[in-house]
Design a protein around this motif. Structure first.
Motif, short mmCIF file in Angstrom:
data_model
loop_
_atom_site.label_atom_id
_atom_site.label_comp_id
_atom_site.label_asym_id
_atom_site.label_seq_id
_atom_site.Cartn_x
_atom_site.Cartn_y
_atom_site.Cartn_z
N SER A 131 0.83 -1.17 -0.14
CA SER A 131 -0.06 0.13 0.02
C SER A 131 1.07 1.32 0.05
CB SER A 131 -1.02 0.03 1.18
OG SER A 131 -0.25 0.01 2.53
N PRO A 163 2.71 3.37 -4.23
CA PRO A 163 2.00 4.27 -4.86
C PRO A 163 2.93 5.64 -4.24
CG PRO A 163 0.31 3.06 -4.38
CD PRO A 163 1.51 2.53 -3.76
N PHE A 190 6.60 5.63 -5.43
CA PHE A 190 6.57 6.15 -6.96
C PHE A 190 6.14 7.77 -6.99
CE2 PHE A 190 5.82 1.53 -7.79
CZ PHE A 190 6.94 1.41 -8.34
N ALA A 191 5.32 7.95 -6.14
CA ALA A 191 4.80 9.84 -6.18
C ALA A 191 6.33 10.38 -5.75
CB ALA A 191 3.79 10.09 -5.50
N VAL A 229 0.29 13.51 -1.03
CA VAL A 229 0.57 12.10 -0.99
C VAL A 229 0.51 11.46 0.37
CG1 VAL A 229 2.39 10.41 -1.34
CG2 VAL A 229 1.81 11.99 -3.24
N LYS A 248 3.05 7.05 4.76
CA LYS A 248 2.99 7.41 3.27
C LYS A 248 3.99 8.59 3.00
CE LYS A 248 -1.50 5.87 2.02
NZ LYS A 248 -2.74 6.25 1.66
N CYS A 286 6.91 8.57 0.65
CA CYS A 286 7.38 9.60 -0.23
C CYS A 286 8.61 10.16 -0.18
CB CYS A 286 6.23 10.57 -0.21
SG CYS A 286 6.07 11.81 -1.68
#
Length: 104
Positions: free
Chosen positions: A6, A9, A12-13, A60, A67, A71
């Motif tokens: 999870s 993403p 990758f952001a 993000v 997260k 990031c």
């Protein structure tokens, strides 16, 4: 395992944000050093890049610190990649160095 997946993403952001930031910095240095309006170019680029990065990190990683950390990890991965890529690009005759007797 699902927790790690999870966070992909967000990683990758972060990589995308890092490429935007550090790629933009590299372009700014290349264009700005040979310009008559270097201050305007550097200041405008800094404000634009920082706004993009801050908004990106806010969206993000706004709801969890995991997260945000993922990031940031992606951002640092992009920094290392852009640094290695730009080291390999040879600039044998940079625009900003003028040779003696060179009128152009």
């Amino acid at each position: 395992m699902n927790d790690v997946l999870s966070l992909l993403p967000a990683v990758f952001a972060g990589i995308l944000l890092g490429v935007i930031f550090f790629g933009g910095l590299w372009l700014t240095v290349n264009k700005g050093l040979g310009s008559k309006r270097a201050t305007l170019i550097f200041l405008g680029s800094l404000i634009l890049r920082m706004a993009i990065i801050l908004i990106g990190f806010y969206f993000v990683g706004g709801d969890s610190w995991q997260k945000m950390l993922a990031c940031l990890g992606g951002f640092l991965i992009a920094r290392i990649a852009i640094t290695n890529i730009t080291k390999k690009i040879k600039q044998t005759d940079p625009v900003f160095i003028k040779k003696v007797g060179d009128e152009n």
